[in-house]
Write an enzyme that holds these catalytic residues in place. Structure first.
Site, PDB file in Angstrom:
ATOM      1  N   ASP A 213     -37.860 -30.673 -17.595  1.00 18.74           N
ATOM      2  CA  ASP A 213     -36.741 -30.494 -16.681  1.00 18.74           C
ATOM      3  C   ASP A 213     -35.943 -29.233 -17.028  1.00 18.74           C
ATOM      4  OD1 ASP A 213     -34.760 -31.745 -14.702  1.00 18.74           O
ATOM      5  OD2 ASP A 213     -33.506 -31.467 -16.482  1.00 18.74           O
ATOM      6  N   GLU A 255     -40.472 -27.245 -14.736  1.00 16.39           N
ATOM      7  CA  GLU A 255     -39.601 -27.233 -13.556  1.00 16.39           C
ATOM      8  C   GLU A 255     -38.789 -25.943 -13.631  1.00 16.39           C
ATOM      9  OE1 GLU A 255     -35.770 -28.846 -11.246  1.00 16.39           O
ATOM     10  OE2 GLU A 255     -35.845 -28.783 -13.403  1.00 16.39           O
TER      11      GLU A 255
END
Ligand code: NOJ
Length: 569
Positions: A213, A255
């Site tokens: 993330d 990401e």
């Protein structure tokens, strides 16, 4: 509902590059199935639906954070990396999920927010109370909030600074996201050790990989803009080296919401690899742009750009996910056009994007749902589905922030859409009851009963994709057409791709993919000198098509918003 096991294609299990031909499915545990009637989805619920996911053709789950968390950012605000939020279940249940998924030849990839923690995390509590203690330097503290003015704010709806004042330590801390999510200080080697320990902890539990993330944001500097700074890449390389050495076959997915070349940097190089996969953020909004502008040129441009990536690396393509449909990777002019088409009510916007689900975005138009899925499943890279989009679930723009598209999965027309047996008022979010997307008719059970439903269509296209390795492993060449509304590309696979000691032992294959974004029927002439004389047949039904002529020219007629996948030989 019972599901018979699908025919097993050659197993993913022995292939170290399994992710390149896998179909991923993002499943929010909180939203999927509630097995104990407390109104919140849980691991037991997810386990009970693995047969459904296997039937659908899913090879790998992407599970957003399930760690202990105050849930002020959907779990991306982690309060303890080594425990599971009790309402979601226990570590034993997580082990069971991994085991049962693996029994079905399905992988489990978890989300790992490393850039920041919740302010409830013990590390932060200690850091704010004891600046000289072992965690004193775990976060990015400063006496001023004026440092790094060039670092942009990401959550523009809620934040007006990347700094927040902590009244306990009487200093400012840096946060790229919400002000309750302090950034970890990667300048501190002890943070690296702590993060490596967390990674090992979950790999030891059997996960097949991580979605990393917010990975571009680990480091800040006076010179840079805090996105993909050189030491961030150094850190990812070190992490990858550890994973490859001790846990081969596990995957790291970046990401990184950035332009193609910058995203590609997160793959590293063949000698110094970073992530195995990275989400393709630039291509996604251009799919939506093409649908309404009826023009393919933006997609042609982005797909023609040759972004070299190391062997074995792969893109993750997606239409929607648990976040807003981000418009950061389009120009201001196109962004305004897209707001006009897709977010005409200001309530539909969030940050720099649109907080709606796929089917409402496309006004529930079946042709557009098919066209977008056909693109998703034939673009280079591995497709990532978002739970509920396979049945065309709706959203609820009256809910705050991105909760609009995180409502309970709709299984049946019964109470709470079959998601939970709880009192409806107790659900973590209400089920969708809108006129068009009411769970009474948009649900898995009713779509299973209709042979021409979107669910059956999506399942079929997944299985066709999986029967042709060219989609996962082949390269792409964008072809010239004489019609601005038509996108044509060819996917080519040389066969017998050998990597990591695995031979697929399959045949070379060439597939021509053609998409019309026009809102009326059109004809298009495609030019591909390299395909002169190629004969074509439809991958779905085997229907024979006209061949490319001796000059490599082919004229096709296309229905409104339609597509072809044609085997070329
Ligand atoms: C990216 C996640 O996808 C998003 O949901 C989250 O809010 C931010 N990271 C911050 O953690």
């Amino acid at each position: 509902m019972s599901f018979t096991a699908p025919i097993q294609l050659p197993g993913l299990s022995l292939d170290p590059q399994w992710y390149r031909r896998a179909v991923f499915y993002e499943v929010m545990v909180r939203s999927f199935v509630d097995s104990n009637g407390d109104g919140t989805g849980d691991l037991g619920g997810l386990i009970s639906k693995l047969d459904y996911l296997q039937w659908l053709g899913v090879d790998a789950l992407w599970v957003p954070p399930i760690f202990t968390s105050p849930l002020r950012d959907g779990g991306y605000d982690v309060a303890d990396y080594r425990s599971i939020l009790p309402e979601f279940g226990t570590l034993d249940e997580f082990r069971e999920l991994v085991t049962k998924a693996h029994e079905r030849n399905m992988r489990v990839v978890i989300d790992l927010p490393l850039n920041h923690t919740s302010d409830q995390h013990e590390w932060f509590q200690q850091s704010r109370q004891d600046p000289e203690g072992p965690y004193g330097d775990f976060y990015v503290w400063s006496d001023t909030d004026e440092k790094w003015p060039d670092i942009r704010i990401i959550f523009t709806d809620t934040e007006d600074s990347n700094w927040a004042f902590d009244p306990v330590r009487r200093q400012f801390f840096f946060h790229r996201f919400f002000s309750h999510q302090p950034d970890l200080n990667f300048e501190n080697p002890a943070v690296h050790e702590a993060v490596f320990d967390v990674v090992r902890f979950w790999l030891d539990l059997g996960v097949d990989g991580f979605r990393l993330d917010a990975i571009p944001y680990l480091y800040e500097s006076d010179e840079g803009n805090g996105e993909g700074e050189p030491p961030t890449h150094e850190f990812i390389k070190a992490l990858r080296a550890m994973v490859d050495k001790s846990y081969p076959g596990r995957v790291m997915i970046a990401e990184a919401n950035q332009w193609p070349r910058e995203v590609a940097a997160f793959f590293g190089s063949e000698e110094e690899p970073e992530c195995h996969m990275a989400f393709d953020f630039p291509v996604m909004p251009r799919i939506f742009y093409a649908l309404r502008s009826q023009r393919a040129d933006e997609l042609v441009a982005v797909l023609s750009e040759t972004t070299d990536i190391p062997p074995g690396a792969g893109w993750g393509v997606f239409l929607r996910n648990h976040d807003e449909l981000t418009l950061e990777m389009v120009s201001e002019e196109y962004r305004q056009a897209m707001y006009g088409w897709y977010a005409y009510d200001p309530r539909m916007r969030a940050n720099v994007g649109i907080r709606r689900r796929l089917a409402p975005l496309l006004d529930n138009a079946r042709a557009e749902l098919e066209l977008t899925h056909a693109l998703l499943f034939s673009l280079p890279g591995s497709p990532f589905l978002y739970y509920g989009d396979e049945i065309g679930m709706g959203d609820n723009i009256w809910l705050p922030d991105r909760d609009s598209s995180r409502t309970p999965m709709q299984w049946t027309p019964d109470r709470n859409a079959g998601f939970s047996a709880a009192d409806p008022g107790k659900l973590y979010l209400p089920v969708v009851q809108s006129l068009v997307f009411n769970y009474g008719h948009v649900n898995v059970e009713s779509q299973l009963a209709q042979s021409r439903s979107l669910l059956h269509w999506v399942r079929n296209v997944i299985h066709v994709r999986k029967a042709h390795l060219v989609f996962g492993l082949g390269d792409i060449e964008v072809l010239q057409t004489d019609n601005d509304s038509v996108l044509a590309f060819v996917r080519r696979y040389q066969g017998n791709d050998a990597h990591g000691g695995i031979h697929y032992n399959d045949q070379p294959e060439t597939v021509l993919c053609v998409f019309s974004f026009a809102h009326n029927p059109v004809a298009a002439t495609i030019t591909a000198p390299g395909m002169a004389g190629s004969r074509l047949y439809d991958l779905f039904g085997g229907g024979v098509f006209p061949s490319f002529d001796e000059n490599g020219s082919l004229t096709l007629t296309m229905g409104t918003q339609s597509f072809y996948w044609l085997h070329a030989g």
